[in-house]
Design a protein around this motif. Sequence first.
Motif, PDB file in Angstrom:
ATOM      1  N   MET A  26      -0.865 -43.088  -8.951  1.00  0.00           N
ATOM      2  CA  MET A  26      -1.059 -42.967  -7.353  1.00  0.00           C
ATOM      3  C   MET A  26      -2.270 -42.595  -7.172  1.00  0.00           C
ATOM      4  N   GLY A  27      -3.098 -43.686  -6.639  1.00  0.00           N
ATOM      5  CA  GLY A  27      -4.604 -43.436  -6.285  1.00  0.00           C
ATOM      6  C   GLY A  27      -5.263 -44.067  -7.274  1.00  0.00           C
ATOM      7  N   PRO A  28      -6.656 -44.008  -7.490  1.00  0.00           N
ATOM      8  CA  PRO A  28      -7.388 -43.352  -6.462  1.00  0.00           C
ATOM      9  C   PRO A  28      -7.573 -44.134  -5.203  1.00  0.00           C
ATOM     10  N   GLN A  29      -7.133 -45.348  -5.163  1.00  0.00           N
ATOM     11  CA  GLN A  29      -7.316 -45.793  -3.892  1.00  0.00           C
ATOM     12  C   GLN A  29      -6.112 -45.970  -3.234  1.00  0.00           C
ATOM     13  N   HIS A  30      -5.585 -44.908  -2.762  1.00  0.00           N
ATOM     14  CA  HIS A  30      -4.132 -44.941  -1.852  1.00  0.00           C
ATOM     15  C   HIS A  30      -4.285 -44.302  -0.879  1.00  0.00           C
ATOM     16  N   PRO A  31      -3.786 -44.896   0.259  1.00  0.00           N
ATOM     17  CA  PRO A  31      -3.766 -44.251   1.658  1.00  0.00           C
ATOM     18  C   PRO A  31      -3.046 -42.921   1.883  1.00  0.00           C
ATOM     19  N   ALA A  32      -2.173 -42.623   0.952  1.00  0.00           N
ATOM     20  CA  ALA A  32      -1.682 -41.371   1.025  1.00  0.00           C
ATOM     21  C   ALA A  32      -2.244 -40.207   0.267  1.00  0.00           C
ATOM     22  N   THR A  33      -3.216 -40.554  -0.460  1.00  0.00           N
ATOM     23  CA  THR A  33      -3.824 -39.328  -1.339  1.00  0.00           C
ATOM     24  C   THR A  33      -5.102 -38.810  -0.345  1.00  0.00           C
ATOM     25  N   HIS A  34      -5.552 -39.337   0.745  1.00  0.00           N
ATOM     26  CA  HIS A  34      -6.395 -38.808   1.707  1.00  0.00           C
ATOM     27  C   HIS A  34      -7.851 -38.916   1.154  1.00  0.00           C
ATOM     28  N   GLY A  35      -8.094 -39.602   0.129  1.00  0.00           N
ATOM     29  CA  GLY A  35      -9.188 -39.906  -0.186  1.00  0.00           C
ATOM     30  C   GLY A  35      -9.386 -40.343  -1.607  1.00  0.00           C
ATOM     31  N   VAL A  36     -10.021 -39.800  -2.688  1.00  0.00           N
ATOM     32  CA  VAL A  36      -9.974 -40.368  -4.114  1.00  0.00           C
ATOM     33  C   VAL A  36      -9.468 -39.549  -4.990  1.00  0.00           C
ATOM     34  N   LEU A  37      -8.061 -39.212  -4.957  1.00  0.00           N
ATOM     35  CA  LEU A  37      -7.457 -38.427  -5.556  1.00  0.00           C
ATOM     36  C   LEU A  37      -6.454 -39.189  -6.473  1.00  0.00           C
ATOM     37  N   ARG A  38      -6.355 -39.037  -7.761  1.00  0.00           N
ATOM     38  CA  ARG A  38      -5.548 -39.911  -8.695  1.00  0.00           C
ATOM     39  C   ARG A  38      -4.402 -38.893  -9.048  1.00  0.00           C
ATOM     40  N   VAL A  39      -3.157 -39.313  -8.961  1.00  0.00           N
ATOM     41  CA  VAL A  39      -2.243 -38.374  -9.498  1.00  0.00           C
ATOM     42  C   VAL A  39      -1.263 -39.388 -10.455  1.00  0.00           C
ATOM     43  N   GLU A  40      -1.338 -39.084 -11.849  1.00  0.00           N
ATOM     44  CA  GLU A  40      -0.485 -39.792 -12.669  1.00  0.00           C
ATOM     45  C   GLU A  40       0.774 -39.329 -12.478  1.00  0.00           C
ATOM     46  N   ILE A  41       1.727 -40.011 -12.161  1.00  0.00           N
ATOM     47  CA  ILE A  41       3.161 -39.575 -12.123  1.00  0.00           C
ATOM     48  C   ILE A  41       3.937 -40.488 -13.194  1.00  0.00           C
ATOM     49  N   LYS A  42       4.687 -39.576 -13.980  1.00  0.00           N
ATOM     50  CA  LYS A  42       5.841 -40.205 -14.776  1.00  0.00           C
ATOM     51  C   LYS A  42       7.125 -40.293 -13.930  1.00  0.00           C
ATOM     52  N   THR A  43       7.671 -41.483 -13.885  1.00  0.00           N
ATOM     53  CA  THR A  43       8.813 -41.680 -12.942  1.00  0.00           C
ATOM     54  C   THR A  43       9.927 -41.800 -13.758  1.00  0.00           C
ATOM     55  N   ASP A  44      10.936 -41.271 -13.241  1.00  0.00           N
ATOM     56  CA  ASP A  44      12.487 -41.860 -13.536  1.00  0.00           C
ATOM     57  C   ASP A  44      13.166 -42.296 -12.499  1.00  0.00           C
ATOM     58  N   SER A  45      12.920 -43.602 -12.462  1.00  0.00           N
ATOM     59  CA  SER A  45      13.148 -44.526 -11.288  1.00  0.00           C
ATOM     60  C   SER A  45      12.384 -43.932  -9.973  1.00  0.00           C
ATOM     61  N   GLU A  46      13.114 -43.302  -8.997  1.00  0.00           N
ATOM     62  CA  GLU A  46      12.533 -42.718  -7.825  1.00  0.00           C
ATOM     63  C   GLU A  46      12.180 -41.475  -8.043  1.00  0.00           C
ATOM     64  N   ILE A  47      12.459 -40.818  -8.852  1.00  0.00           N
ATOM     65  CA  ILE A  47      12.074 -39.339  -9.079  1.00  0.00           C
ATOM     66  C   ILE A  47      10.916 -38.964  -9.998  1.00  0.00           C
ATOM     67  N   VAL A  48      10.021 -38.010  -9.396  1.00  0.00           N
ATOM     68  CA  VAL A  48       8.812 -37.729 -10.027  1.00  0.00           C
ATOM     69  C   VAL A  48       9.288 -36.722 -11.151  1.00  0.00           C
ATOM     70  N   ALA A  49       9.101 -37.183 -12.582  1.00  0.00           N
ATOM     71  CA  ALA A  49       9.402 -36.347 -13.664  1.00  0.00           C
ATOM     72  C   ALA A  49       8.166 -35.366 -13.847  1.00  0.00           C
ATOM     73  N   GLU A  50       6.992 -35.767 -13.729  1.00  0.00           N
ATOM     74  CA  GLU A  50       5.702 -34.942 -14.005  1.00  0.00           C
ATOM     75  C   GLU A  50       4.615 -35.926 -13.237  1.00  0.00           C
ATOM     76  N   ALA A  51       3.999 -34.766 -12.569  1.00  0.00           N
ATOM     77  CA  ALA A  51       2.714 -35.209 -12.010  1.00  0.00           C
ATOM     78  C   ALA A  51       1.446 -34.511 -12.345  1.00  0.00           C
ATOM     79  N   THR A  52       0.338 -35.086 -12.510  1.00  0.00           N
ATOM     80  CA  THR A  52      -0.778 -34.632 -13.022  1.00  0.00           C
ATOM     81  C   THR A  52      -1.921 -35.089 -12.281  1.00  0.00           C
ATOM     82  N   PRO A  53      -2.589 -34.167 -11.447  1.00  0.00           N
ATOM     83  CA  PRO A  53      -3.625 -34.722 -10.517  1.00  0.00           C
ATOM     84  C   PRO A  53      -5.190 -34.875 -11.337  1.00  0.00           C
TER      85      PRO A  53
END
Lengths: 211, 378
Positions: B19-46
């Motif tokens: 998610m990001g670094p170019q993503h409108p919901a991250t309010h700038g250049v933040l990258r969040v690496e998300i491990k998803t289990d279908s629609e659920i976030v299992a792990e998020a690392t900024p």
Amino acid sequence: MHKEIVEFLNKEVAGCGASTTEVEVGDASVVVNAESIKPVCFALRDSSEFQFNVLQVVSGVDYEDRIEVHYILASFTKNLELILKVKLPKAGKDEMVKVESVCDVWKSADFQERETYDMLGVEFIGHPDMRRILCPEDWEGFPLRKDYVVQEVYQGMEVNPAHKINQGDFDFMAKAKLDAQNPKLISGSWAGHVSPELSDALKRKMESLEK
Amino acid sequence: MENSNNVEKLHTDLMTVNMGPQHPATHGVLRVEIKTDSEIVAEATPYLGYLHRCMEKHCEHLDYRGVIPFVDRMDYLAAMNMELGYSMAVEKMLGTEVPERAEYIRVIVSELQRIASHLMFFGTYAIDLGAFTPFLYAFQDREEILRLFEELSGARLLYNYFWIGGVWNDINDDQLRRIAQFCDKMEENVKKYHDLVGMNKIFRDRTANVGVISEEMAYQYGASGPVLRGSGIDWDLRKKRPYSIYEKFDFNTVVGKGEMGTLGDCWDRYYVRVFEIFESIKILRQALEGIEEGPVMGKVPKIIKVPEGEIYLRTECPRGELGYHLVSDGGKTPYRLKVKSSCFTHTSMLGELGKGQMIADFVATIGSIDIVLGEVDR
């Protein structure tokens, strides 16, 4: 307040060697031995007298012979603030200095310690995820050390290529100083990048003024 | 029977999404690496650092006045508040007295900036959740503040307006009158906006009980500002450790109450920010009454040399506490200037907050923490 904290720490944590000095301006700080930083933090957090429940900052300062790591604690219940320091002797250029991590005490230490590692080359032993945080992972050197020099090439790209440096900007200040009656009144940075002719002329002018 | 056995043999795996670094919901250049289990976030690392300029290193090579434009560029949505903390830290070390009128102007300007910043939050948060119109309303009002700042300082975003010892330019009576008018209008408007967005059924469903930060967690992660107050903790530096002339004013601390769900959820943080606008208006009105004629610049030496020592000074900024740790060796430039950024500490919460959330809720959580990446990366 600092004297009471020193008294409390010396009583609570054996061999922490806490000490403080009076200062004329600014804030005083408490210095402790690097080996006992973790028990000291635990003691300060859990004490009923001080209740330092928030870790605000972990940062560091690079001096000639040592690196000081600063822990700035705050108590939101007792409305207190404390600068806690450890002094770590420096081995050489770009060599790590080591201290124990306080991640178990406050979770906010996680990112803060990673930043200190990234910027100053302090390794926190026992940190769960010791990686660079602001610089890229394969960056060389620690930017906030005083002897830091930017690497010349990064991943095949030239860092600060000559054609991208606007020499006019650097020379602007030097020219203003040359034109001014009293060059000391004009202050500015970029002293190191001025073209050689200009900096020579400026040096001559300063010398003639001193005479 | 055969079919069901086959279903059990099916292999599922976590999917890694950036998610990001170019993503409108991250309010700038933040990258969040998300491990998803279908629609659920299992792990998020900024992952931070996309806007890293190492401003702290720059400051070590600049004289004390030259640092101010650099601190502007940290939180570019609340540049005035950034300048206030820095100039106060240097003044305290120098022992400079700031004239009364300058202090009043500083309070007026930084409260206006707080309103502008909270309006920005209000607009962008509604966009995060899928409502576009509130953004336009918020920008209409913010525009008036920016126009005033442009008249005062010559710039719309990065001002360099607070100087060490006072402020650069005086404020005139016409501008003060316009601020008073703006306060009246703003009070009406914010009530309207809150009814339109905050009480909206869809908005409440999206934010209530989402991204809950408990009191314990807020302390552990060193949260401050609206995020801390959203968790029900009554802590405002302007009240608890008054700086500048804040002890002269009468205002309340807005604290989350868990009205729409759990205490410390996204709605509470929204509530704290929007109702802080009313408190800022209260301070503004009192300051407009109290301001008197006088100089706006104190006595400061031509070349500033801060005596040897160190200081840690924190102020209440729209996004939380901002601290400056200034270490001086007696020279013309700071030996070390460390900035405690509230956005940076709040970003560290994302990993724990994201775990187990739906992706859409995670977007709501990032928005409610209201980070500015310029301040995170510095």
